[in-house]
Design a protein around this motif. Structure first.
Motif, PDB file in Angstrom:
ATOM      1  N   SER A   1      -6.977   6.947   8.326  1.00 17.57           N
ATOM      2  CA  SER A   1      -6.317   8.212   7.991  1.00 17.57           C
ATOM      3  C   SER A   1      -5.522   8.113   6.702  1.00 17.57           C
ATOM      4  O   SER A   1      -5.441   9.078   5.924  1.00 17.57           O
ATOM      5  CB  SER A   1      -5.394   8.637   9.139  1.00 17.57           C
ATOM      6  OG  SER A   1      -4.436   7.629   9.418  1.00 17.57           O
ATOM      7  N   GLN A   2      -4.945   6.931   6.452  1.00 13.71           N
ATOM      8  CA  GLN A   2      -4.103   6.751   5.265  1.00 13.71           C
ATOM      9  C   GLN A   2      -4.935   6.623   3.993  1.00 13.71           C
ATOM     10  O   GLN A   2      -4.588   7.200   2.951  1.00 13.71           O
ATOM     11  CB  GLN A   2      -3.208   5.530   5.474  1.00 13.71           C
ATOM     12  CG  GLN A   2      -2.201   5.715   6.601  1.00 13.71           C
ATOM     13  CD  GLN A   2      -1.545   4.417   7.042  1.00 13.71           C
ATOM     14  OE1 GLN A   2      -2.121   3.328   6.894  1.00 13.71           O
ATOM     15  NE2 GLN A   2      -0.339   4.510   7.576  1.00 13.71           N
TER      16      GLN A   2
ATOM     17  N   GLU B   1      -6.075  13.259  -1.871  1.00 15.61           N
ATOM     18  CA  GLU B   1      -4.975  13.791  -2.682  1.00 15.61           C
ATOM     19  C   GLU B   1      -4.682  12.972  -3.934  1.00 15.61           C
ATOM     20  O   GLU B   1      -4.043  13.472  -4.858  1.00 15.61           O
ATOM     21  CB  GLU B   1      -3.706  13.879  -1.825  1.00 15.61           C
ATOM     22  CG  GLU B   1      -3.874  14.745  -0.595  1.00 15.61           C
ATOM     23  CD  GLU B   1      -2.651  14.744   0.296  1.00 15.61           C
ATOM     24  OE1 GLU B   1      -1.604  14.185  -0.128  1.00 15.61           O
ATOM     25  OE2 GLU B   1      -2.717  15.292   1.411  1.00 15.61           O
TER      26      GLU B   1
ATOM     27  N   GLU C   1      -3.428   9.886  15.570  1.00 13.01           N
ATOM     28  CA  GLU C   1      -3.479   9.849  14.108  1.00 13.01           C
ATOM     29  C   GLU C   1      -4.780  10.460  13.585  1.00 13.01           C
ATOM     30  O   GLU C   1      -4.786  11.166  12.567  1.00 13.01           O
ATOM     31  CB  GLU C   1      -3.320   8.414  13.610  1.00 13.01           C
ATOM     32  CG  GLU C   1      -1.907   7.867  13.781  1.00 13.01           C
ATOM     33  CD  GLU C   1      -1.794   6.392  13.453  1.00 13.01           C
ATOM     34  OE1 GLU C   1      -0.772   5.984  12.870  1.00 13.01           O
ATOM     35  OE2 GLU C   1      -2.733   5.635  13.805  1.00 13.01           O
TER      36      GLU C   1
ATOM     37  N   ILE D   1      -2.909   9.527  -5.901  1.00 14.11           N
ATOM     38  CA  ILE D   1      -1.515   9.077  -5.984  1.00 14.11           C
ATOM     39  C   ILE D   1      -1.096   9.236  -7.439  1.00 14.11           C
ATOM     40  O   ILE D   1      -1.400   8.393  -8.284  1.00 14.11           O
ATOM     41  CB  ILE D   1      -1.354   7.615  -5.530  1.00 14.11           C
ATOM     42  CG1 ILE D   1      -1.843   7.451  -4.091  1.00 14.11           C
ATOM     43  CG2 ILE D   1       0.102   7.173  -5.644  1.00 14.11           C
ATOM     44  CD1 ILE D   1      -1.802   6.015  -3.585  1.00 14.11           C
TER      45      ILE D   1
ATOM     46  N   TRP E   1       0.854  -1.199   0.000  1.00 12.16           N
ATOM     47  CA  TRP E   1       0.000   0.000   0.000  1.00 12.16           C
ATOM     48  C   TRP E   1       0.884   1.241   0.000  1.00 12.16           C
ATOM     49  O   TRP E   1       1.786   1.379   0.826  1.00 12.16           O
ATOM     50  CB  TRP E   1      -0.903   0.008   1.236  1.00 12.16           C
ATOM     51  CG  TRP E   1      -1.977  -1.033   1.203  1.00 12.16           C
ATOM     52  CD1 TRP E   1      -1.814  -2.388   1.270  1.00 12.16           C
ATOM     53  CD2 TRP E   1      -3.382  -0.812   1.110  1.00 12.16           C
ATOM     54  NE1 TRP E   1      -3.029  -3.027   1.225  1.00 12.16           N
ATOM     55  CE2 TRP E   1      -4.019  -2.077   1.124  1.00 12.16           C
ATOM     56  CE3 TRP E   1      -4.174   0.331   1.023  1.00 12.16           C
ATOM     57  CZ2 TRP E   1      -5.397  -2.221   1.042  1.00 12.16           C
ATOM     58  CZ3 TRP E   1      -5.545   0.183   0.959  1.00 12.16           C
ATOM     59  CH2 TRP E   1      -6.146  -1.074   0.968  1.00 12.16           C
ATOM     60  N   LYS E   2       0.621   2.166  -0.897  1.00 10.23           N
ATOM     61  CA  LYS E   2       1.450   3.374  -0.999  1.00 10.23           C
ATOM     62  C   LYS E   2       1.367   4.209   0.278  1.00 10.23           C
ATOM     63  O   LYS E   2       2.372   4.620   0.844  1.00 10.23           O
ATOM     64  CB  LYS E   2       0.996   4.225  -2.189  1.00 10.23           C
ATOM     65  CG  LYS E   2       1.357   3.639  -3.553  1.00 10.23           C
ATOM     66  CD  LYS E   2       2.727   4.063  -3.991  1.00 10.23           C
ATOM     67  CE  LYS E   2       3.033   3.783  -5.451  1.00 10.23           C
ATOM     68  NZ  LYS E   2       2.493   2.591  -6.055  1.00 10.23           N
ATOM     69  N   ASN E   3       0.131   4.502   0.723  1.00  7.46           N
ATOM     70  CA  ASN E   3      -0.059   5.316   1.930  1.00  7.46           C
ATOM     71  C   ASN E   3      -0.413   4.482   3.153  1.00  7.46           C
ATOM     72  O   ASN E   3      -0.228   4.923   4.282  1.00  7.46           O
ATOM     73  CB  ASN E   3      -1.157   6.359   1.704  1.00  7.46           C
ATOM     74  CG  ASN E   3      -0.730   7.423   0.703  1.00  7.46           C
ATOM     75  OD1 ASN E   3       0.443   7.755   0.606  1.00  7.46           O
ATOM     76  ND2 ASN E   3      -1.680   7.959  -0.045  1.00  7.46           N
TER      77      ASN E   3
ATOM     78  N   GLN F   1      -6.302  10.035   3.106  1.00  6.78           N
ATOM     79  CA  GLN F   1      -5.299  10.844   2.400  1.00  6.78           C
ATOM     80  C   GLN F   1      -5.264  10.493   0.922  1.00  6.78           C
ATOM     81  O   GLN F   1      -5.182  11.372   0.059  1.00  6.78           O
ATOM     82  CB  GLN F   1      -3.915  10.628   3.012  1.00  6.78           C
ATOM     83  CG  GLN F   1      -2.809  11.388   2.285  1.00  6.78           C
ATOM     84  CD  GLN F   1      -1.418  11.017   2.767  1.00  6.78           C
ATOM     85  OE1 GLN F   1      -1.263  10.309   3.765  1.00  6.78           O
ATOM     86  NE2 GLN F   1      -0.396  11.469   2.058  1.00  6.78           N
ATOM     87  N   THR F   2      -5.350   9.184   0.626  1.00  9.01           N
ATOM     88  CA  THR F   2      -5.338   8.751  -0.771  1.00  9.01           C
ATOM     89  C   THR F   2      -6.546   9.286  -1.527  1.00  9.01           C
ATOM     90  O   THR F   2      -6.430   9.778  -2.652  1.00  9.01           O
ATOM     91  CB  THR F   2      -5.308   7.216  -0.848  1.00  9.01           C
ATOM     92  OG1 THR F   2      -4.113   6.731  -0.211  1.00  9.01           O
ATOM     93  CG2 THR F   2      -5.317   6.746  -2.296  1.00  9.01           C
TER      94      THR F   2
END
Length: 309
Positions: A139-140, A147, A187, A149, A132-134, A143-144
């Motif tokens: 919360s992660q 914003e 977080e 990727i 997983w990138k984020n 963000q994806t």
């Protein structure tokens, strides 16, 4: 023939017995050959050193205008309450997932949707724990969605309201990710502060420069003309305390005034005015200095702007 052989033998004997004399005899020939090669090299020097790459590479970059974005209000949410999934939230998330995510990530969350064949890299396979990138915390993933990727082809879904994004996140985590990692309170607090979730947001409209200039030149947009006129008044007003406060708390006066002129509701209610300004920190042209305003500052700012706008 015999005489020729004898002459060759005589010359060879000279070379072997008197090498210095032999070199002296051959030196003129060697010199002539060396000069010949030297002249050939010099005559072709331009071809040898010629640079075939152009000194100035052509500019292939493309400059694109900003897209027009309408003003909108993003209502505040309680991230701590919404971090706990319910059956109703998950059901809503499934509907939103089907509408927005299935085409790429597939109904089973394995990244094999109808559009996945055209994507490189392929969409995220939610069933795979690693890579997983984020990350796969609330919360992660938020963000994806907020914003995107860029390096992975994932576009931002910031047009979906925060509460609906959390519904999608809960559906993904509860359906496709066994033992999904949990967010700590810290977080969730960082998530709240990063995206102003508990305050809400007033998204200001975005107008391309070219379009704005065209509208102004044609005189068809009275609102833009009013904004520019208001900016000039505030910039030149060195007397009123409200003008000084506005200049101090705004980092983009054009954006800030666009937010305030997009609605007149705050004209009748100072509390709504405070909510709009506080929710427009960073994204709406106001700076974090808004948080330092006292009651008298708010009164002076409100009374000044309600008469001016």
């Amino acid at each position: 023939m015999n005489k020729l052989n004898e002459l060759l033998k005589k010359q060879l004997s000279v070379i072997t017995e008197e090498p210095v004399r032999a070199f002296a005899l051959l030196y003129p020939y060697i010199l002539v050959i060396g000069i010949g090669f030297g002249r050939f090299y010099l005559s072709n020097l331009n071809l040898i050193t010629r640079q075939n790459i152009p000194t100035v590479l052509p500019d292939t970059s493309k400059v694109e205008e900003l897209k027009i974005i309408n003003a909108k209000t993003v209502p505040p949410i309680d991230i701590y309450a919404l971090s706990q999934p319910t059956d109703q939230v998950i059901s809503k998330g499934k509907t939103l997932y089907t509408t927005n995510c299935v085409s790429c990530h597939g109904e089973d969350g394995n990244g094999i949707g109808a559009a996945s064949a055209r994507l490189n890299p392929p969409p995220r396979n939610f069933l795979v724990k690693d890579g997983w990138k984020n990350g796969s915390k609330i919360s992660q993933i938020y963000q994806t969605l907020q914003e995107g990727i860029a390096s992975g082809g994932m576009v931002a879904y910031d047009f979906i309201l925060p509460e609906d994004r959390l519904s999608i996140i809960h559906y993904i985590r509860s359906t496709f990710i066994p033992d999904a990692p949990q967010d700590s309170k810290d977080e969730l607090t960082v998530l709240d502060q990063t995206y102003n979730l508990s305050k809400g947001l007033q998204i200001s409209p975005q107008i391309p420069v070219g379009a704005a200039i065209e509208l102004l030149s044609k005189g068809t947009d009275q609102r833009l003309q009013k904004i520019f006129a208001t900016m000039q008044i505030i910039d030149s007003d060195k007397v009123e305390k409200g003008a000084e406060i506005f200049r101090r708390i705004s980092n983009n006066k054009m954006k800030a005034l666009t937010v305030l002129t997009s609605s007149t509701e705050w004209h009748q209610n100072q509390q709504k005015f405070v909510v709009i300004v506080s929710g427009s920190i960073n994204n709406g042209g106001f700076s974090s200095k808004v948080n330092n305003l006292g009651k008298e500052d708010w009164n002076a700012l409100y009374n000044y702007l309600v008469k001016l706008i």
